[in-house]
Motif scaffolding. Structure first.
Motif, PDB file in Angstrom:
ATOM      1  N   GLU A 287       0.512  -1.038  -0.261  1.00 56.16           N
ATOM      2  CA  GLU A 287       0.370   0.204   0.190  1.00 56.16           C
ATOM      3  C   GLU A 287       0.988   1.067  -0.015  1.00 56.16           C
ATOM      4  O   GLU A 287       2.204   1.287   0.726  1.00 56.16           O
ATOM      5  CB  GLU A 287      -1.188   0.161   0.568  1.00 56.16           C
ATOM      6  CG  GLU A 287      -1.478   1.319   1.561  1.00 56.16           C
ATOM      7  CD  GLU A 287      -2.588   0.790   2.384  1.00 56.16           C
ATOM      8  OE1 GLU A 287      -2.606   2.150   3.186  1.00 56.16           O
ATOM      9  OE2 GLU A 287      -3.606  -0.433   2.190  1.00 56.16           O
ATOM     10  N   VAL A 288       0.540   2.050  -0.329  1.00 54.90           N
ATOM     11  CA  VAL A 288       1.211   3.783  -1.141  1.00 54.90           C
ATOM     12  C   VAL A 288       0.153   4.275   0.041  1.00 54.90           C
ATOM     13  O   VAL A 288      -1.169   4.687  -1.639  1.00 54.90           O
ATOM     14  CB  VAL A 288       1.831   3.809  -2.040  1.00 54.90           C
ATOM     15  CG1 VAL A 288       2.565   5.075  -1.996  1.00 54.90           C
ATOM     16  CG2 VAL A 288       2.257   2.791  -3.121  1.00 54.90           C
ATOM     17  N   ALA A 289       0.700   5.910   0.257  1.00 49.76           N
ATOM     18  CA  ALA A 289      -1.053   6.521   1.141  1.00 49.76           C
ATOM     19  C   ALA A 289       0.013   7.585   1.475  1.00 49.76           C
ATOM     20  O   ALA A 289       1.146   7.885   2.119  1.00 49.76           O
ATOM     21  CB  ALA A 289      -1.176   5.745   2.282  1.00 49.76           C
ATOM     22  N   GLY A 290      -0.870   8.390   1.662  1.00 47.17           N
ATOM     23  CA  GLY A 290      -0.847   9.055   2.856  1.00 47.17           C
ATOM     24  C   GLY A 290      -1.616  10.782   3.387  1.00 47.17           C
ATOM     25  O   GLY A 290      -2.930   9.942   2.242  1.00 47.17           O
ATOM     26  N   TRP A 291      -1.524  11.047   4.184  1.00 40.09           N
ATOM     27  CA  TRP A 291      -2.708  12.200   4.131  1.00 40.09           C
ATOM     28  C   TRP A 291      -2.536  13.976   4.797  1.00 40.09           C
ATOM     29  O   TRP A 291      -1.173  13.821   4.495  1.00 40.09           O
ATOM     30  CB  TRP A 291      -3.403  11.585   5.950  1.00 40.09           C
ATOM     31  CG  TRP A 291      -2.477  11.933   6.820  1.00 40.09           C
ATOM     32  CD1 TRP A 291      -1.402  10.643   7.758  1.00 40.09           C
ATOM     33  CD2 TRP A 291      -2.356  12.675   7.375  1.00 40.09           C
ATOM     34  NE1 TRP A 291      -0.893  11.316   8.246  1.00 40.09           N
ATOM     35  CE2 TRP A 291      -1.114  12.149   8.601  1.00 40.09           C
ATOM     36  CE3 TRP A 291      -2.707  13.888   7.710  1.00 40.09           C
ATOM     37  CZ2 TRP A 291      -0.713  13.078   9.706  1.00 40.09           C
ATOM     38  CZ3 TRP A 291      -1.568  14.926   9.145  1.00 40.09           C
ATOM     39  CH2 TRP A 291      -1.039  14.321  10.251  1.00 40.09           C
ATOM     40  N   PHE A 292      -2.456  14.813   3.919  1.00 37.81           N
ATOM     41  CA  PHE A 292      -2.531  15.910   4.119  1.00 37.81           C
ATOM     42  C   PHE A 292      -3.563  17.246   4.927  1.00 37.81           C
ATOM     43  O   PHE A 292      -5.060  16.057   5.324  1.00 37.81           O
ATOM     44  CB  PHE A 292      -2.278  16.643   3.503  1.00 37.81           C
ATOM     45  CG  PHE A 292      -3.560  16.677   2.125  1.00 37.81           C
ATOM     46  CD1 PHE A 292      -4.458  17.887   2.336  1.00 37.81           C
ATOM     47  CD2 PHE A 292      -3.765  16.467   1.903  1.00 37.81           C
ATOM     48  CE1 PHE A 292      -5.410  17.445   1.192  1.00 37.81           C
ATOM     49  CE2 PHE A 292      -4.496  15.616  -0.075  1.00 37.81           C
ATOM     50  CZ  PHE A 292      -5.632  16.925   0.547  1.00 37.81           C
TER      51      PHE A 292
ATOM     52  N   VAL B 112      -9.437  22.220  -2.617  1.00 38.89           N
ATOM     53  CA  VAL B 112      -9.426  20.332  -2.458  1.00 38.89           C
ATOM     54  C   VAL B 112      -9.045  20.095  -3.782  1.00 38.89           C
ATOM     55  O   VAL B 112      -8.564  19.014  -3.532  1.00 38.89           O
ATOM     56  CB  VAL B 112     -11.048  20.254  -2.107  1.00 38.89           C
ATOM     57  CG1 VAL B 112     -11.114  18.747  -1.502  1.00 38.89           C
ATOM     58  CG2 VAL B 112     -11.533  20.775  -0.706  1.00 38.89           C
ATOM     59  N   VAL B 113      -9.573  20.268  -4.743  1.00 38.12           N
ATOM     60  CA  VAL B 113      -9.030  19.322  -6.524  1.00 38.12           C
ATOM     61  C   VAL B 113      -8.000  19.841  -6.490  1.00 38.12           C
ATOM     62  O   VAL B 113      -7.125  19.168  -6.012  1.00 38.12           O
ATOM     63  CB  VAL B 113      -9.942  19.787  -7.476  1.00 38.12           C
ATOM     64  CG1 VAL B 113      -9.279  19.306  -8.416  1.00 38.12           C
ATOM     65  CG2 VAL B 113     -11.459  19.249  -7.062  1.00 38.12           C
ATOM     66  N   SER B 114      -7.271  21.186  -6.613  1.00 35.60           N
ATOM     67  CA  SER B 114      -5.402  20.822  -6.552  1.00 35.60           C
ATOM     68  C   SER B 114      -4.826  20.748  -5.370  1.00 35.60           C
ATOM     69  O   SER B 114      -4.177  19.973  -5.861  1.00 35.60           O
ATOM     70  CB  SER B 114      -6.249  22.470  -6.858  1.00 35.60           C
ATOM     71  OG  SER B 114      -5.845  22.951  -5.023  1.00 35.60           O
TER      72      SER B 114
ATOM     73  N   THR C 222      -0.377  18.497  -4.884  1.00 37.26           N
ATOM     74  CA  THR C 222       0.218  17.782  -3.994  1.00 37.26           C
ATOM     75  C   THR C 222       0.099  16.257  -3.157  1.00 37.26           C
ATOM     76  O   THR C 222       1.397  15.780  -2.896  1.00 37.26           O
ATOM     77  CB  THR C 222      -0.328  18.414  -2.726  1.00 37.26           C
ATOM     78  OG1 THR C 222      -0.147  19.903  -2.815  1.00 37.26           O
ATOM     79  CG2 THR C 222       1.143  17.962  -1.399  1.00 37.26           C
ATOM     80  N   ALA C 223      -0.979  15.337  -3.314  1.00 39.11           N
ATOM     81  CA  ALA C 223      -1.060  14.383  -2.991  1.00 39.11           C
ATOM     82  C   ALA C 223      -0.668  13.322  -3.399  1.00 39.11           C
ATOM     83  O   ALA C 223       0.255  12.325  -3.377  1.00 39.11           O
ATOM     84  CB  ALA C 223      -2.399  14.033  -1.766  1.00 39.11           C
TER      85      ALA C 223
ATOM     86  N   SER D 277       5.261   9.431  -7.502  1.00 37.42           N
ATOM     87  CA  SER D 277       6.196   9.584  -7.407  1.00 37.42           C
ATOM     88  C   SER D 277       6.890   8.442  -5.842  1.00 37.42           C
ATOM     89  O   SER D 277       7.962   7.858  -6.457  1.00 37.42           O
ATOM     90  CB  SER D 277       7.307  10.626  -6.149  1.00 37.42           C
ATOM     91  OG  SER D 277       6.671  11.502  -7.508  1.00 37.42           O
ATOM     92  N   LYS D 278       6.544   8.201  -5.308  1.00 43.34           N
ATOM     93  CA  LYS D 278       6.529   7.371  -4.024  1.00 43.34           C
ATOM     94  C   LYS D 278       6.361   5.743  -4.768  1.00 43.34           C
ATOM     95  O   LYS D 278       6.807   4.430  -4.549  1.00 43.34           O
ATOM     96  CB  LYS D 278       5.724   7.021  -3.222  1.00 43.34           C
ATOM     97  CG  LYS D 278       5.402   8.050  -2.102  1.00 43.34           C
ATOM     98  CD  LYS D 278       7.564   8.242  -1.873  1.00 43.34           C
ATOM     99  CE  LYS D 278       7.808   9.761  -0.590  1.00 43.34           C
ATOM    100  NZ  LYS D 278       7.469  10.418  -1.632  1.00 43.34           N
TER     101      LYS D 278
END
Length: 407
Positions: free
Chosen positions: A198-203, A216-218, A223-224, A230-231
């Motif tokens: 799993e590749v994941a992230g949050w902001f 929100v869309v941008s 960013t996310a 890339s990861k």
């Protein structure tokens, strides 16, 4: 009775008259011919009316479907697929508010159903349209990534089991009449199982930011999603297989290695790697993955007349043709990325020898119930995907050592 029913009745009646004469093996009588002519004229008139009616209805519908500038809306129709992950999230958000308690779930965004192109270039998760928000300009996603080179598939389980093939032994050949045919054989494959990773992230964002859906869309797209791709690229290429990491292509057992000879330039050894792929597997190398600084050195090479081999900064080689910012090396699709170590590019038959599997698509979810988000007017957004890598023919990849020849 409407016009279409009357037309059908006339056609049935005329067919019965003709079939009756055929069954009796006789010609049509004068009375029958007169009756057929009358019915045919009526049928032609009805058909003409039907066509006019349908044309009129279509024209009315076409005009009715046009909206004036005042009537136009920016809302996406329900049946129009979103063009990006961020737009997909906002579309399925509907009338719900990001501020409502609990976690908001949306359907998976499956990039395989979207056009994989950005300005004429392929992208990992579908097209991302460059836009401008209040604070920054979104980066354009134009370059290829490793996932674009590989075959693709979907998986429903949590792991992938597949055979890893060795070299072809023997082969076909010419045979005389009645002679023994030569045998060809692929050694018993080694079965390998790779678990999905799993590749994941949050902001986080504030409630005020969330009120601006364009923001929100941008944030999701630039960013996310950009960082997620890339990861993923780093994992597919160089993951070490430990812990939650995928086992990337470079670290697979059976991948070939090739070092420079005494008289080899860096361009020479890259070309030789193409031949190693073919001689070991019969596949044709289709791509090169190379570090930006290694590519820079190749791109800036000049001949004895001071001309850039890859074309100058105002035109192509020796003047003709337009400039190509990142021309392919030896005709291979070239991915320039720091996901591959400096001095260690990879040449391979990416599309034939390996495949990336995705379980579902990229997910985006939000909640204001994480930690103290609710009391601090914040919202947490996470993006994640589950992905696996299958490499059936490790020998179809060559890790090239660009360091100086060591006797």
């Amino acid at each position: 009775m409407n016009l279409k029913e009357r037309l059908k009745q006339l056609q049935k009646s005329m067919t019965a008259i003709v079939n009756g004469a055929k069954a009796a093996e006789r010609d049509l009588t004068d009375e029958e011919m007169t009756l057929l002519e009358e019915k045919a004229n009526e049928a032609a008139e009805i058909k003409s009316k039907i066509e006019r009616s349908e044309k009129s209805a279509a024209l009315v519908a076409r005009i009715g479907g046009l909206k004036s500038e005042e009537e136009s809306t920016d809302d996406d129709p329900a049946d129009v697929p979103a063009k990006s992950l961020g737009a997909h999230f906002v579309k399925h958000l509907g009338k719900r508010s990001l501020k409502e308690p609990g976690t908001i779930h949306t359907p998976e965004f499956k990039a395989a159903t979207d056009t994989q192109a950005v300005g004429g270039h392929e992208g990992a998760f579908g097209p991302l349209v460059t836009d401008v928000d209040r604070s920054f300009v979104l980066p354009k996603r134009e370059r290829l990534v490793v996932a674009d080179l590989l075959g693709s598939g979907s998986v429903s389980g949590t792991a992938i089991t597949y055979p890893v093939y060795g070299a072809l032994e023997g082969g076909t050949g010419t045979v005389g009449e009645g002679g023994q045919k030569p045998q060809m054989h692929v050694g018993d494959p080694t079965w390998k199982t790779d678990a999905l990773g799993e590749v994941a992230g949050w902001f986080k964002m504030t409630d005020d930011m969330a009120e601006d859906l364009d923001y929100v869309v941008s944030e999701i797209n630039s960013t996310a999603l950009y960082d997620l791709a890339s990861k993923e690229e780093a994992q597919l290429l160089s993951g070490d297989g430990t812990g939650s990491n995928l086992l990337g292509i470079r670290n697979r057992s059976g991948v070939q290695t090739l070092a420079r000879g005494e008289d080899d330039s860096k361009a020479d050894i890259l070309f030789k790697a193409i031949g190693r792929v073919n001689t070991a597997t019969g596949f044709t190398a289709d791509a090169l993955v190379i570090h930006p600084l290694d590519y820079e050195e190749l791109r800036l090479n000049k001949d004895g007349n001071g001309q850039y081999y890859g074309g100058g900064y105002f035109s192509g080689q020796y003047g003709p043709g337009g400039i190509v910012v990142q021309p392919p090396v030896w005709g291979l699709r070239t991915v320039v990325t720091s996901a591959v170590p400096l001095g260690e590019p990879v040449v391979g038959a990416f599309s034939a020898a390996a495949k990336v599997f995705r379980k579902g698509g990229v997910r985006v979810e939000s909640t204001n119930s994480h930690e103290d988000d609710f009391t601090n007017d914040k919202i947490t957004v996470r993006v994640r995907e589950r992905v696996g890598l299958q490499v059936k023919y490790p020998a179809a990849f060559v890790k090239v050592d660009l360091s100086e020849y060591q006797p």
